[in-house]
Design a protein around this motif. Structure first.
Motif, short mmCIF file in Angstrom:
data_model
loop_
_atom_site.label_atom_id
_atom_site.label_comp_id
_atom_site.label_asym_id
_atom_site.label_seq_id
_atom_site.Cartn_x
_atom_site.Cartn_y
_atom_site.Cartn_z
N PHE A 68 0.76 -1.15 0.12
CA PHE A 68 -0.01 0.10 -0.09
C PHE A 68 0.83 1.50 -0.06
CE2 PHE A 68 -2.12 3.48 2.27
CZ PHE A 68 -3.07 3.55 1.81
N TRP B 131 -5.62 1.93 -4.54
CA TRP B 131 -4.82 2.33 -3.38
C TRP B 131 -5.44 3.46 -2.54
CZ3 TRP B 131 -2.26 -2.05 -2.06
CH2 TRP B 131 -1.88 -2.70 -2.72
N HIS C 217 2.67 1.82 -3.38
CA HIS C 217 1.80 2.37 -4.35
C HIS C 217 1.56 3.86 -4.25
CE1 HIS C 217 1.66 -1.17 -7.02
NE2 HIS C 217 1.30 -1.91 -5.65
#
Length: 172
Positions: free
Chosen positions: A43, A142, A46
């Motif tokens: 996470f 994300w 990104h």
């Protein structure tokens, strides 16, 4: 039983339970990130890389593409979560002890600091920096803004209650 109800139903009781809830929550967040490092590492990578945003050249200069820098950022988040959890636990313990000692002032300050740390992490770190600076709001995959706002709210309510004037707060 009435004494317990009187304590738990008071502002001090409510604040103690809510601060304990925040302490438990942020502790579980930190433990989850430590024990399942890879899930949220992806996470953070990104979001910082901005690879699922609109790829607007006017903002893509903000992207951090270095895996090392991304990992440093993620480890920093985990360290801050852990410190926040420890301060919130400490505040909760002091609040519980204040029922006997009446020393609400210090307990309120420590609890307020811990919860303020949580608000800083999610408000500044995730909503402002992640959401706006790194354009996390643009990502369908994300985007952690809903969770960040939920976490911010979880902390804001007890912090507001901790700051309310109350005669018992002033007795110490």
């Amino acid at each position: 039983m009435n004494k317990l109800i009187d304590k738990l139903g008071s502002l001090q009781g409510i604040v103690t339970v809510l601060t304990g809830t925040v302490a438990a929550y942020i502790s579980l967040v930190a433990i989850g990130n430590i024990t399942d490092f890879d899930s949220n590492q992806a996470f953070v990578h990104h979001v910082l890389e901005m690879d699922t945003t609109f790829n607007d050249p006017d903002v893509m200069w903000r992207a951090i593409e270095s895996d090392t820098l991304q990992d440093i950022g993620y480890i920093g988040i985990i360290a801050f979560e852990t410190l926040t959890a420890l301060v919130c636990i400490w505040g909760t313990v002091l609040l519980i002890k204040a029922f006997k000692s009446g020393a609400w002032g210090h307990a309120r300050k420590v609890s307020s600091l811990g919860i303020l740390m949580m608000l800083f992490l999610f408000g500044f770190g995730f909503i402002a920096v992640g959401g706006e600076y790194f354009s996390m709001w643009q990502s369908d995959t994300w985007n952690g803004l809903s969770a960040a706002i939920r976490n911010f709210t979880l902390g804001a309510i007890p912090l507001i209650l901790l700051q309310l004037p109350n005669k018992a707060w002033d007795d110490d």
